[in-house]
Write an enzyme that holds these catalytic residues in place. Sequence first.
Site, PDB file in Angstrom:
ATOM      1  N   SER A   1       0.799  -1.227   0.000  1.00  0.00           N
ATOM      2  CA  SER A   1       0.000   0.000   0.000  1.00  0.00           C
ATOM      3  C   SER A   1       0.832   1.278   0.000  1.00  0.00           C
ATOM      4  O   SER A   1       0.401   2.283  -0.549  1.00  0.00           O
ATOM      5  CB  SER A   1      -0.949  -0.013   1.195  1.00  0.00           C
ATOM      6  OG  SER A   1      -0.231  -0.168   2.406  1.00  0.00           O
TER       7      SER A   1
ATOM      8  N   HIS B   1      -5.106  -2.985  -2.940  1.00  0.00           N
ATOM      9  CA  HIS B   1      -4.737  -2.005  -3.969  1.00  0.00           C
ATOM     10  C   HIS B   1      -4.582  -2.614  -5.362  1.00  0.00           C
ATOM     11  O   HIS B   1      -4.322  -1.884  -6.315  1.00  0.00           O
ATOM     12  CB  HIS B   1      -3.446  -1.289  -3.570  1.00  0.00           C
ATOM     13  CG  HIS B   1      -3.605  -0.495  -2.317  1.00  0.00           C
ATOM     14  ND1 HIS B   1      -4.067   0.795  -2.307  1.00  0.00           N
ATOM     15  CD2 HIS B   1      -3.431  -0.839  -1.017  1.00  0.00           C
ATOM     16  CE1 HIS B   1      -4.133   1.225  -1.061  1.00  0.00           C
ATOM     17  NE2 HIS B   1      -3.760   0.250  -0.253  1.00  0.00           N
TER      18      HIS B   1
ATOM     19  N   LYS C   1     -11.599   1.188  -2.096  1.00  0.00           N
ATOM     20  CA  LYS C   1     -10.535   1.719  -2.959  1.00  0.00           C
ATOM     21  C   LYS C   1     -11.016   1.707  -4.415  1.00  0.00           C
ATOM     22  O   LYS C   1     -11.838   2.525  -4.763  1.00  0.00           O
ATOM     23  CB  LYS C   1      -9.256   0.965  -2.679  1.00  0.00           C
ATOM     24  CG  LYS C   1      -8.762   1.408  -1.292  1.00  0.00           C
ATOM     25  CD  LYS C   1      -7.750   0.559  -0.613  1.00  0.00           C
ATOM     26  CE  LYS C   1      -7.474   1.164   0.756  1.00  0.00           C
ATOM     27  NZ  LYS C   1      -6.887   0.229   1.694  1.00  0.00           N
TER      28      LYS C   1
HETATM   29  C1  LIG Z   1      -6.798   0.181   3.108  1.00  0.00           C
HETATM   30  C2  LIG Z   1      -6.267  -1.152   3.422  1.00  0.00           C
HETATM   31  C3  LIG Z   1      -6.926  -1.984   4.324  1.00  0.00           C
HETATM   32  C4  LIG Z   1      -8.079  -1.520   5.145  1.00  0.00           C
HETATM   33  O1  LIG Z   1      -9.261  -1.498   4.415  1.00  0.00           O
HETATM   34  P1  LIG Z   1     -10.452  -0.603   4.948  1.00  0.00           P
HETATM   35  O2  LIG Z   1     -11.641  -1.112   4.234  1.00  0.00           O
HETATM   36  O3  LIG Z   1     -10.098   0.811   4.593  1.00  0.00           O
HETATM   37  O4  LIG Z   1     -10.535  -0.799   6.433  1.00  0.00           O
HETATM   38  C5  LIG Z   1      -6.451  -3.263   4.477  1.00  0.00           C
HETATM   39  N1  LIG Z   1      -5.367  -3.697   3.817  1.00  0.00           N
HETATM   40  C6  LIG Z   1      -4.680  -2.909   2.978  1.00  0.00           C
HETATM   41  C7  LIG Z   1      -3.466  -3.433   2.278  1.00  0.00           C
HETATM   42  C8  LIG Z   1      -5.095  -1.595   2.756  1.00  0.00           C
HETATM   43  O5  LIG Z   1      -4.411  -0.802   1.961  1.00  0.00           O
END
Ligand SMILES: *Cc1c(COP(=O)(O)O)cnc(C)c1O
Length: 382
Positions: free
Chosen positions: A175, A203, A235
């Site tokens: 990330s 991602h 995302k």
């Molecule tokens: C953003 C993210 C999460 C968390 O997801 P949310 O739905 O925002 O709680 C988990 N793992 C990774 C790799 C992330 O980038």
Amino acid sequence: MFDLTANLDRLNQQGLYRSRRIIESPQGINLICDGKPVINFCSNDYLGLANHSDVVNAFKSAADKYGVGSGSAHLICGHSSAHHALEEELAEFTGRERALLFSTGYMANMGAISALMGRGDTVIEDRLNHASLLDGGMLSGAKFKRYSHADTDHLNEILDKATGNKLIVTDGVFSMDGDTAPLQALSAVAKKHSAWLMVDDAHGLGVLGENGGGILEQTGLKQDDVQVFVGTLGKAFGTFGAFVAGSEELIETLLQKARPYIYTTALPAAIAEATRTSLKIIQTENWRREKLRKLTERFRAGAGQLGLPLMASSSPIQPVLVGQSEKAVAVSNALFNSGFLVSAIRPPTVPVNAARLRVTFSAQHEEQQIDQLLEALAKALA
Ligand SMILES: *Cc1c(COP(=O)(O)O)cnc(C)c1O
């Protein structure tokens, strides 16, 4: 004694103080942020779906049908036909037997690891994994080990001494770095040690692969190669929530045992319905991924010419490494003053002395905006 003031002062002196900017516009590449129009280069809304009219309309009509609140947890009376249909579609999309919706990705990771692992077992994670995966490992009560980033030799050494059930856990696309995990190699090491492999593709899903299937589609790894797959919906999907996908037995186990699943209110049905529309767009509109690739290539070529410190990433996450936290904050503020929103990422999110500007692209950006960002970056870093 609590001395919060001293602690806060120390964070401030170290350039580690965190604060929020206030957004008054819909999500997208043009934001009104702290009252100022800026071009947004730090969102995870990679495909530009957070404010897509079809997704918004699906949300509105589902709110007319289901209302806003879901009323309870999934296991009580909160599991609607919209949630159920989305789970079936996500299972098919990821090529897994079943999928289970969670309210957030943070909870999916905490829930999955802690439901599967316990005392006497070993959780082994990439050092650069997302905080929610690391926290899940610690919550589980299992022995918790970390291997050097993407280093399968180091992983192998740790596995040689590991006891109990062994779970290897990795981000798909990292990330804060934008590079991808060596999944084929990780899967081979896992098999050799009869370990399971868990991949969080927050991602990559929607962004990588011909049909947006993420790192699984890119590598062709199946359910018995990656036994636990996590995708998030906040995302590239542009909505909210997350899911775990895998075998029938895995999903039934999580349903019985994952506390962050059991003891929380189901996400609103209207969000699930909006996400079904996002999923259709992800599967059919390949141009969004093509556009992201073009923008990313243009940025990397331009940054190379300017001698900017890029990292080894080919994803739409293109961090510019700065080092010192104070400097990263200063560059981020200078960019803001020139009309660009790029956030400074500092420890403990990234290692000490590895603060960076985390630049991300959206399919809605235009090439000209990339050039403008590059010019502003060169000036701010000079
Ligand atoms: C953003 C993210 C999460 C968390 O997801 P949310 O739905 O925002 O709680 C988990 N793992 C990774 C790799 C992330 O980038």
